[in-house]
Design an enzyme around this catalytic site. Structure first.
Site, mmCIF file in Angstrom:
data_model
loop_
_atom_site.group_PDB
_atom_site.id
_atom_site.type_symbol
_atom_site.label_atom_id
_atom_site.label_comp_id
_atom_site.label_asym_id
_atom_site.label_seq_id
_atom_site.Cartn_x
_atom_site.Cartn_y
_atom_site.Cartn_z
ATOM 1 N N GLU A 85 0.808 -1.211 0.000
ATOM 2 C CA GLU A 85 0.000 0.000 0.000
ATOM 3 C C GLU A 85 0.849 1.272 0.000
ATOM 4 O O GLU A 85 0.603 2.201 -0.748
ATOM 5 C CB GLU A 85 -0.877 -0.020 1.264
ATOM 6 C CG GLU A 85 -1.602 1.265 1.527
ATOM 7 C CD GLU A 85 -3.090 1.101 1.342
ATOM 8 O OE1 GLU A 85 -3.669 0.368 2.143
ATOM 9 O OE2 GLU A 85 -3.639 1.701 0.399
ATOM 10 N N ASP A 86 1.858 1.332 0.837
ATOM 11 C CA ASP A 86 2.517 2.608 1.103
ATOM 12 C C ASP A 86 3.845 2.841 0.406
ATOM 13 O O ASP A 86 4.228 3.973 0.184
ATOM 14 C CB ASP A 86 2.745 2.774 2.624
ATOM 15 C CG ASP A 86 1.429 2.937 3.384
ATOM 16 O OD1 ASP A 86 0.412 3.229 2.733
ATOM 17 O OD2 ASP A 86 1.432 2.773 4.615
#
Ligand code: MN
Length: 507
Positions: free
Chosen positions: A77-78
């Site tokens: 995700e990041d």
């Protein structure tokens, strides 16, 4: 900055194998590297967060796969690690977990009252494997612990989402400790004024309550020892602010109507001793009538087991006494995590359905009841049976209904199709309801049902985690009997229609 090392994680693990240790160390290094240029809003290295999540997972006894997935949970995700990278480095199962946590993170609660229930359901259904939920819950717990660094409007959204979605799920998973932490951390952000009112209210009473708690605990220990009980252990607690606030709202904001603000927990070695300890408590202090609850004979829907009674402490204070075995204690704090970690270690894998079947409180599981203790049931005194009967009326009382209303999961059951689709039904639903929920044709031609591989009668009440398989025959038709077995209006309507009782009114 908190001390971090892969060694610390490893020491928290229960009897890890060489492979387990290697896996956690590899995930540690990988995540630290992936997040190396990534900072939290507090300015600290981002890795602190993934490390803290993994540490919480290790602390509750989760296995190596889950701990590794905790370390890796924000890499896709990041920081743009590709799912392929995770698969190549860590294999399918860890990718499955990390991917699941990532997907779950995309579901957002927007504060719309009418969506709460479906969103909770969606969370559960989306996660597929309960380990994904547990990683998300621990991730959320750490985010809340550090929420002061987040922008104010975002802070409130996260805290509200926690109260409405995450805490009820933690409760449903039997993770009482987690539920309380999530609630009390969120409360102040979502309802700052009420938070202040409640903490002031409690502050006024706290000193007196603590004195009463110490006094009763002291006497109780002495009396238990005198009666020959061994290896027991007592502790006390004051009710969490959020749950006190919720309960006050249901009790006309009258704090005098709340009897479990101060509680003593007694952990004794066997179920037999639980009932003995209850007798000892009642011999010493006068119990409040109608407050004796036997959650050992009648566990709560989330599997919670304990004996409860409420006593007059003598100085005017009222104290709830909760009596349970060490297993019940573990269960009430960590619920499903107890079963899971064990299972995960044993098999080094873990797939969808069985994890749900491991949920406490779901029928045939290893729930201890007076009847299946190691001692024969004939040794259980008659008065226990009486409590058990009295319990029925207590359970039908207003308070219990209040509790039910507050918990979406306790009046719905989640069952599975053989393919693993989640179907949610009202509590006490039967295979007839299940069949009609799948499709009206399947309902109309229902000929038999299997639950968890065994043929069952059509009036069987489905339980959470059941896998339900429906058999149909072209020639079969609904019968009048089915109406009695049906809980859902959709099933009733179709059956009545097939029997020619009332036509389906089409709008
Ligand atoms: Mn995270």
């Amino acid at each position: 900055m908190e001390m971090q090392s892969s060694k610390e994680l490893v020491t928290l693990m229960h009897t890890p194998s060489k492979e387990d240790i290697a896996l956690v160390e590899k995930a540690y290094t990988f995540a630290m590297d992936a997040h190396k240029d990534h900072k939290r809003l507090s300015g600290e290295p981002y890795f602190i967060h993934t490390y803290a999540t993994a540490k919480k997972l290790a602390e509750i006894g989760m296995g190596a796969q889950t701990i590794a997935a905790g370390l890796l949970h924000d890499t896709i995700e990041d920081v743009g690690v590709s799912p392929e990278d995770i698969r190549r480095e860590f294999g399918d199962e860890i990718l499955f977990l990390v991917d699941g946590v990532t997907k779950l993170g995309k579901l957002r609660y927007q504060g719309l009252e009418r969506h709460v229930e479906s969103l909770r359901k969606l969370f559960v259904a989306t996660s597929q494997d309960v380990r994904i939920l547990i990683i998300r819950l621990m991730d959320r717990l750490h985010n809340l612990e550090t929420l002061e660094h987040v922008r104010e409007d975002k802070r409130k959204r996260i805290a509200l989402e926690t109260l409405e979605i995450y805490a009820p799920i933690a409760d449903r998973l039997g993770m009482g400790f987690l539920k309380r932490s999530l609630e009390d951390l969120s409360f102040a952000y979502v309802y700052p004024e009420d938070y202040k009112t409640i903490s002031d209210l409690l502050n006024d009473k706290e000193k007196k309550m603590e004195m009463a708690l110490n006094e009763v605990q002291h006497t109780l220990k002495r009396e238990l020892a005198k009666a020959g009980l061994r290896d027991f252990h007592t502790s006390s607690r004051i009710k969490g602010l959020y749950s006190l606030w919720r309960k006050l709202a249901r009790k006309d904001n009258d704090i005098e109507k709340i009897f479990d603000i101060a509680a003593i927990r007694v952990v004794v070695t066997s179920i037999d001793d639980c009932y003995r300890a209850l007798g000892i408590v009642h011999a010493q202090w006068r119990p409040l009538p109608g407050r004796i609850k036997d959650f050992i004979a009648f566990p709560k829907p989330n599997g919670y087991q304990s004996l409860h009674t409420t006593i007059f402490a003598g100085d005017g204070s009222i104290i709830e006494v909760q009596i349970r075995t060490p297993d019940m204690q573990k269960e009430s704090e960590w619920g499903i995590a107890n079963h899971l970690s064990y299972k995960e270690q044993g098999r080094g894998e873990g797939r969808f359905l069985w994890v749900w079947q491991m949920l406490p409180g779901f029928g045939k599981k290893k729930l201890a009841t007076p009847a299946d203790t190691t001692k024969p049931s004939s040794e259980i005194p008659e008065w226990i049976e009486e409590i058990a009967h009295a319990q029925r009326s207590v359970l039908e009382g207003e308070e219990f209904l209040d509790e039910l209303k507050g918990d979406f999961f306790s009046h719905r059951v989640f069952v599975f199709t053989p393919k693993g689709d989640v179907i949610d039904l009202p509590i006490d639903s039967s295979p007839v309801d299940f069949a009609y929920t799948i499709h009206s044709d399947i309902g109309d031609h229902l000929s038999g049902a299997k639950v968890n591989g065994k043929l069952v009668s059509l009036d069987t009440k489905l339980k959470n985690g059941d896998i339900v398989e429906i058999e149909t025959k072209k020639s079969n038709k609904p019968s009048k009997k089915w109406l009695e077995h049906a809980k859902t209006s959709i099933a009733k309507r179709h059956i009545r229609n097939a029997l020619g009782l009332t036509p389906i009114v089409k709008k």
